[in-house]
Structure formats: structure tokens, C-alpha cells
Design an enzyme around this catalytic site. Structure first.
Site, PDB file in Angstrom:
ATOM      1  N   TYR A 144       0.853  -1.188   0.000  1.00 50.78           N
ATOM      2  CA  TYR A 144       0.000   0.000   0.000  1.00 50.78           C
ATOM      3  C   TYR A 144       0.884   1.232   0.000  1.00 50.78           C
ATOM      4  O   TYR A 144       1.842   1.313   0.767  1.00 50.78           O
ATOM      5  CB  TYR A 144      -0.885  -0.009   1.256  1.00 50.78           C
ATOM      6  N   ASP A 239       9.187   2.844   0.072  1.00 52.64           N
ATOM      7  CA  ASP A 239       8.135   3.423   0.898  1.00 52.64           C
ATOM      8  C   ASP A 239       8.364   2.932   2.324  1.00 52.64           C
ATOM      9  O   ASP A 239       7.985   1.820   2.687  1.00 52.64           O
ATOM     10  CB  ASP A 239       6.761   2.998   0.371  1.00 52.64           C
ATOM     11  N   LYS A 267       4.025   8.439   9.308  1.00 53.78           N
ATOM     12  CA  LYS A 267       3.764   7.798  10.604  1.00 53.78           C
ATOM     13  C   LYS A 267       4.745   8.270  11.692  1.00 53.78           C
ATOM     14  O   LYS A 267       4.559   9.357  12.195  1.00 53.78           O
ATOM     15  CB  LYS A 267       3.705   6.282  10.427  1.00 53.78           C
TER      16      LYS A 267
HETATM   17  C1  LIG Z   1       0.124   4.372   6.032  1.00 50.28           C
HETATM   18  C2  LIG Z   1       0.893   4.182   4.775  1.00 50.28           C
HETATM   19  C3  LIG Z   1       0.847   5.090   3.709  1.00 50.28           C
HETATM   20  C4  LIG Z   1      -0.142   6.226   3.681  1.00 50.28           C
HETATM   21  O1  LIG Z   1       0.100   7.164   4.657  1.00 50.28           O
HETATM   22  P1  LIG Z   1      -1.121   8.119   5.112  1.00 50.28           P
HETATM   23  O2  LIG Z   1      -0.474   9.080   6.056  1.00 50.28           O
HETATM   24  O3  LIG Z   1      -2.149   7.223   5.715  1.00 50.28           O
HETATM   25  O4  LIG Z   1      -1.616   8.787   3.875  1.00 50.28           O
HETATM   26  C5  LIG Z   1       1.685   4.907   2.650  1.00 50.28           C
HETATM   27  N1  LIG Z   1       2.544   3.879   2.604  1.00 50.28           N
HETATM   28  C6  LIG Z   1       2.626   2.973   3.586  1.00 50.28           C
HETATM   29  C7  LIG Z   1       3.621   1.873   3.497  1.00 50.28           C
HETATM   30  C8  LIG Z   1       1.785   3.083   4.696  1.00 50.28           C
HETATM   31  O5  LIG Z   1       1.829   2.143   5.653  1.00 50.28           O
END
Ligand SMILES: *Cc1c(COP(=O)(O)O)cnc(C)c1O
Length: 435
Positions: A144, A239, A267
């Protein structure tokens, strides 16, 4: 089960908020039952609107590695707030945060702060396309990268076909700019690159996957992505929104010793406030406005309150180095979960690394999305609901990571392990087996 006040609030919420929530998984659809409304958090403990307390293993989906309402983080955010919540102008603290980020992840030579991980991922992909002059992006099934149009894409038929939308409202033409491949399958990447190599702008990947539940990269997989992208003039984007400052202060790239071209953080970097970042090679990031032609902006980007919380969180992580203790405690807890599950005859596969783990209700190894999908969501739902009653708050969906914070002390985890054992007893066992 949710208490009276939570159920009343949910009834009211459903009349005004879409599905009663502001982010879908909070609605408990995949685990059943009515969602619990939270009132407060302190350390490792959440308290709901009915006053029931939970040991929190969701931790707002990862940001709270230091637990809820850490005193120093609150104080830093409060000091910033008192000086004014937003200026829409440059500030000293955002320079300091960017410098700290680069000191932790030296591959991020130039940095841009944003307000959400989605925004940072979207922008990283945009700059990768601009730098290479190519349109195609490769991602892995089950990973994701935020709800970005061209990344909400499922695999088309066959590993080397272009993607199809994984959400309504994503134009087919957008989905066709994305190739979705299985995690941990270097051959699939080689095949895709031999077919589309000259058109691929970037591979974007969670270096440890957490959004299909925790799935570790097999030895050599990330190295193979580094090789194949370099060979074809494509970029490699890590990511690290979850893994950054979670699995190590320097993110997974400091563990696997692979240097991505671009990195996305979120995060933990915002210390529990809305803040994310992307950055990487100077020659690539120079393309972002105002230096270059890639437009990207934000009214609240680098917000002073979020920057202060992020800075203080990173300072504490650097000073306290909680990582070895977190990994040890998570290792002990997951070992207990495996033992308890074996004792009661419930088949589970527990994937874990550092302070994150997933209990998959399957007896097969989980190494990519197809195997993750073999886990039984119904069993997870029963487990989750039993844990709620026991006072442990796990992520309300099977294909998510559970987390520990530095506030989860051995005594808490010992009690949690016993609660987990009791919860496992309440998961329906495969027919023919009894404990
Ligand atoms: C949570 C998450 C996102 C998205 O971040 P948001 O602040 O919720 O938009 C993108 N990549 C990864 C791997 C994530 O866990």
C-alpha cells in the site's frame, strides 16, 4: 464487544460521517461488531468512551513507537502551538527536522515535508516520472502506498500485463500506467523489465511489507530490485512510511544496506501528528518546485506543531535507542503466540520483524499477497473480538501489522500473552480437531 456509549456514537456517526468513520478500516467491517470509540491514550493503554481500557497493539497504525501522549512530545508540540499553529512560511524547526531525517537516512539528500504519507507517495511517483521521462510504475500486489489513483491498482491477468483499477473512480488509463507484481518474486520483475523496461519510471516498494500483514523480503529480493532498476535506468523508491524509524532509526535501508533513489516517510516521523516526507538523490529532488518543474505544495506542509512532535520523537528515539528491547519483547510475545496456538490446535503463521508482527490464521508460510489471502479473516475476527473483551486492541483487520511501543513493558506483555492464549481458544478450530 463495543460498550453502550460506543454503540450510540456509532449510530449517530453513521448519520453524518460516511460509514460512521473517517478511514474505512476503523468501521470494523472485516472483524465484525460495532467499532469502539476511543477517548484517550496514555503509554501503552487506550481508554474507550465507556471507560474500558485496552493494551494497544495498533498504536494508530504505527506512529506511536513511544506510546500515547509521551510527556516530552506533548510538551514540544504544546510549546510550538503556543507560538502559533501555522504560518505558511519557512521556519527554523523544519530545517532541523529535515537535517535529522537526512542524518538518519543519508540517501535522502534533499527532503520535502508533506502532511500525509499518501501525499508524499504521490509526489515521489510524480518526480520519478519527471526525472525519467517515463510513465509506468511497478508496485507489488498487497503493498500500500496511500490512496493515490495510479497506485490503487490490482494486477491484470498474468504477471507482465498492465494493471486494472483496484478502486472505483480510478480511470482505466491511470491503472494502465501501473504494473503490479508479486512480492518476493525477482523473476516476475525481470520479466516485466524485459518487456517494459524502457517505459518504467520506478519500482515503488515497502522494503518490509506491512499492509498485507507483515511479510519479510526474502534474501536477495531487494538487491535484485536495485540491480534491475539501475540496469534499465528506472528509479527505486522505498516506501518506509511504516518501517522508517520503526525497524531501525535509519529505516530498513540501514538494515539491508540498499540505497534507494527516493524514500517516503510518514507515521513515526510526525510523532503522532500529520506529517510525512519524501526525498532522495539531489539530482532527482532538484526537479521539485521551486527548484524545478514538478509542482507540489501544501498549506500545512511542515506544520510547526507536527514538526515539533516529530523532532522530539526522533530526538528521543536517538537518545533511548529502544530498538533492541522492542525486538526482544516482540520476539518473546510472538513465540508465546505460536506456542499457545499450537497448544490449542489453531493453525497460525506469525510473521514478525523488530517491533511489528502479524498473526495469520493459516498454516502456510506467508511470503506474498496470494499466500496472505489464504489466511482466514473469520478466524481473525473471532480472535480480534475475544481480544477486545480481554482488553487488548489489535488492528481491526487480518491483513495489517500489530505494533509494540517502548511503553509495552514485559509485565504487560506477559499478561497479554495469557490473554492471547485465551483468545486463541475462542477461535473456531478446523473441523476434526479438538483441544
Ligand atoms: C500508512 C501508509 C501510507 C499512507 O500514509 P497516510 O499518512 O495514511 O496517507 C503509505 N505507505 C505505507 C507503506 C503506509 O503504511
Amino acid at each position: 464487544m463495543a460498550g453502550m456509549r460506543s454503540r450510540r456514537l456509532f449510530a449517530r456517526a453513521q448519520k453524518i460521517l460516511v460509514g460512521g468513520v473517517n478511514s474505512p478500516v476503523r468501521a470494523f467491517k472485516s472483524v465484525g461488531g460495532s467499532p469502539v470509540f476511543m477517548r484517550s491514550g496514555a503509554g501503552a493503554v487506550l481508554t474507550d468512551e465507556d471507560g474500558k481500557r485496552y493494551l494497544d497493539f495498533c498504536l494508530s497504525w504505527g506512529p506511536l513507537i513511544l506510546g500515547h501522549a509521551r510527556r516530552e512530545v506533548l510538551a514540544a508540540a504544546e510549546r510550538a502551538l503556543r507560538r502559533g499553529s501555522t504560518f505558511g512560511a519557512a521556519t527554523a524547526a523544519e530545517v532541523e527536522l529535515a537535517e535529522r531525517i537526512r542524518a538518519a537516512l543519508p540517501s535522502m539528500e534533499l527532503v520535502r515535508l508533506t502532511s500525509s504519507g499518501t501525499e508524499a507517495d504521490m509526489s515521489a511517483v510524480r518526480v520519478a516520472r519527471a526525472f525519467t521521462g517515463r510513465d509506468l510504475i511497478v508496485k507489488c500486489a498487497g503493498c500500500y502506498h496511500g490512496h493515490v489513483d495510479s497506485l490503487l491498482v490490482a494486477a491484470g491477468s498474468g504477471a507482465t500485463t498492465l494493471g486494472v483499477p483496484d478502486s472505483a473512480g480510478v480511470p482505466r488509463a491511470w491503472a494502465r500506467t501501473t504494473i503490479t507484481l508479486p512480492y518476493n518474486d525477482p523473476k516476475a520483475f525481470e520479466a516485466a523489465f524485459s518487456r517494459w523496461g524502457k517505459r518504467i519510471a520506478a519500482v515503488i516498494i515497502e522494503p518490509v511489507a506491512a499492509n498485507m500483514g507483515v511479510v519479510l523480503p526474502k534474501s536477495g529480493f531487494l538487491e535484485s530490485l536495485r540491480r534491475v532498476t539501475t540496469k534499465h535506468g528506472s528509479l527505486l523508491i522505498f516506501d518506509e512510511v511504516i518501517t522508517g524509524f520503526r525497524l531501525a532509526y535509519g529505516g530498513w535501508q540501514s538494515v539491508c544496506k540498499i540505497k534507494p533513489d527516493l524514500t517516503v516517510l510518514g507515521k513515526i516521523v510526525g510523532g503522532g501528528l500529520p506529517l510525512a516526507a519524501y526525498g532522495g538523490r539531489r539530482d532527482i529532488m532538484r526537479l521539485v518546485a521551486p527548484l524545478g518543474p514538478v509542482y507540489q505544495a501544501g498549506t500545512l506542509s511542515g506544520n510547526p506543531v507536527a514538526v515539533a512532535a516529530g523532532l522530539e520523537t526522533l530526538r528521543l528515539l536517538k537518545e533511548e535507542n529502544p530498538y533492541p528491547a522492542l525486538a526482544r519483547r516482540a520476539g518473546e510475545l510472538t513465540a508465546r503466540i505460536r506456542q499457545e496456538a499450537a497448544a490449542v490446535g489453531v493453525p497460525v503463521t506469525v510473521n514478525s520483524v523488530g517491533s511489528m508482527f502479524t498473526v495469520f490464521f493459516t498454516d502456510h508460510p506467508v511470503t506474498e499477497y496470494t499466500s496472505a489471502l489464504q489466511a482466514d479473516a473469520g478466524s481473525y475476527g473471532a480472535f480480534f473480538r475475544a481480544l477486545l473483551e480481554e482488553g487488548a486492541y489489535f488492528p481491526p483487520a487480518q491483513w495489517e501489522a500489530a505494533f509494540l511501543s517502548s511503553c509495552h513493558k514485559p509485565a504487560d506483555l506477559d499478561a497479554a500473552a495469557r490473554a492471547l492464549g485465551r483468545a486463541l481458544r475462542r477461535v473456531p478450530r478446523p473441523s476434526g480437531r479438538r483441544s
